[in-house]
Design a protein around this motif. Structure first.
Motif, short mmCIF file in Angstrom:
data_model
loop_
_atom_site.label_atom_id
_atom_site.label_comp_id
_atom_site.label_asym_id
_atom_site.label_seq_id
_atom_site.Cartn_x
_atom_site.Cartn_y
_atom_site.Cartn_z
N LYS A 119 3.66 -4.71 27.31
CA LYS A 119 5.00 -4.95 26.79
C LYS A 119 5.54 -6.32 27.18
N CYS A 120 5.00 -6.92 28.23
CA CYS A 120 5.45 -8.25 28.64
C CYS A 120 5.11 -9.30 27.57
N PHE A 121 4.10 -9.01 26.75
CA PHE A 121 3.63 -9.99 25.78
C PHE A 121 4.05 -9.69 24.35
N ILE A 122 4.31 -8.45 24.05
CA ILE A 122 4.64 -8.10 22.67
C ILE A 122 5.72 -7.02 22.67
N GLU A 123 6.68 -7.16 21.79
CA GLU A 123 7.82 -6.24 21.75
C GLU A 123 7.67 -5.23 20.61
N VAL A 124 6.80 -4.27 20.76
CA VAL A 124 6.65 -3.20 19.77
C VAL A 124 6.94 -1.89 20.48
N PRO A 125 7.93 -1.13 20.00
CA PRO A 125 8.25 0.13 20.65
C PRO A 125 7.07 1.10 20.65
N THR A 126 6.96 1.91 21.69
CA THR A 126 5.84 2.85 21.78
C THR A 126 5.87 3.88 20.67
N GLY A 127 7.00 4.11 20.04
CA GLY A 127 7.09 5.08 18.95
C GLY A 127 6.84 4.51 17.58
N ASP B 66 0.80 -1.22 0.00
CA ASP B 66 0.00 0.00 0.00
C ASP B 66 0.83 1.27 0.00
N GLY B 67 2.16 1.17 0.01
CA GLY B 67 3.02 2.34 -0.04
C GLY B 67 3.21 3.04 1.30
N SER B 68 2.68 2.45 2.36
CA SER B 68 2.85 3.07 3.68
C SER B 68 4.25 2.80 4.20
N VAL B 69 4.62 3.54 5.23
CA VAL B 69 5.93 3.40 5.85
C VAL B 69 5.73 3.21 7.35
N HIS B 70 6.42 2.24 7.92
CA HIS B 70 6.42 2.04 9.37
C HIS B 70 7.75 2.57 9.88
N LEU B 71 7.69 3.44 10.87
CA LEU B 71 8.93 3.97 11.41
C LEU B 71 8.83 4.25 12.90
N LYS B 72 9.99 4.53 13.47
CA LYS B 72 10.09 4.81 14.91
C LYS B 72 10.23 6.31 15.09
N LEU B 73 9.40 6.90 15.93
CA LEU B 73 9.43 8.33 16.18
C LEU B 73 9.48 8.64 17.66
N HIS B 74 9.98 9.80 17.98
CA HIS B 74 9.93 10.33 19.34
C HIS B 74 8.46 10.50 19.71
N PRO B 75 8.08 10.27 20.97
CA PRO B 75 6.68 10.39 21.37
C PRO B 75 6.03 11.72 20.99
N ALA B 76 6.76 12.82 21.07
CA ALA B 76 6.20 14.13 20.67
C ALA B 76 5.91 14.15 19.17
N ASP B 77 6.78 13.52 18.38
CA ASP B 77 6.56 13.46 16.93
C ASP B 77 5.39 12.55 16.58
N VAL B 78 5.23 11.47 17.33
CA VAL B 78 4.07 10.59 17.11
C VAL B 78 2.79 11.40 17.29
N LYS B 79 2.74 12.19 18.33
CA LYS B 79 1.56 13.00 18.62
C LYS B 79 1.27 13.97 17.47
N ILE B 80 2.29 14.64 16.97
CA ILE B 80 2.12 15.58 15.86
C ILE B 80 1.63 14.86 14.61
N VAL B 81 2.26 13.73 14.28
CA VAL B 81 1.89 12.98 13.08
C VAL B 81 0.44 12.51 13.15
N VAL B 82 0.05 11.96 14.28
CA VAL B 82 -1.31 11.44 14.43
C VAL B 82 -2.33 12.58 14.40
N GLU B 83 -2.07 13.64 15.16
CA GLU B 83 -3.00 14.76 15.20
C GLU B 83 -3.11 15.47 13.85
N SER B 84 -2.06 15.42 13.04
CA SER B 84 -2.08 16.07 11.73
C SER B 84 -2.69 15.18 10.65
N GLY B 85 -2.96 13.91 10.98
CA GLY B 85 -3.58 13.01 10.03
C GLY B 85 -2.63 12.36 9.03
#
Length: 95
Positions: free
Chosen positions: A51-59, A17-36
């Motif tokens: 986190k005990c069950f799945i290893e996915v970073p919060t960013g 689908d052309g999407s990108v998965h990446l790791k961001l600083h929590p403040a950047d995650v907030k900006i990206v999500v709020e900006s759509g």
């Protein structure tokens, strides 16, 4: 480099689908999500119990595929932010 996070993985693209998965600083995650521009990976919970069950970073964030040259420029800036967060590197050197 010993200073990188997430074993140095900055982003990965999805050819389906052309999407990108990446790791961001929590403040950047907030900006990206709020900006759509994207959404948080649903498995990227900040709850310690989860986190005990799945290893996915919060960013871990999914960025929607760009549909125009202008959107591509925005996505490029988001990737630059991920480069800084993961590797603490100045991404201006590859522009």
């Amino acid at each position: 480099c010993s200073e990188t996070k997430y074993f140095g993985e900055i982003c990965r693209s999805s050819p389906e689908d052309g999407s990108v998965h990446l790791k961001l600083h929590p403040a950047d995650v907030k900006i990206v999500v709020e900006s759509g521009w994207g959404k948080r990976d649903p498995r990227a919970m900040s709850n310690w119990w989860w986190k005990c069950f799945i290893e996915v970073p919060t960013g871990d964030t999914l960025i929607y595929a760009p549909r125009s040259q202008q959107e591509l420029m925005v996505v490029t800036e988001i990737i630059r932010a991920a480069m800084w967060w993961v590797g603490k590197q100045d991404s201006q050197s590859w522009s």
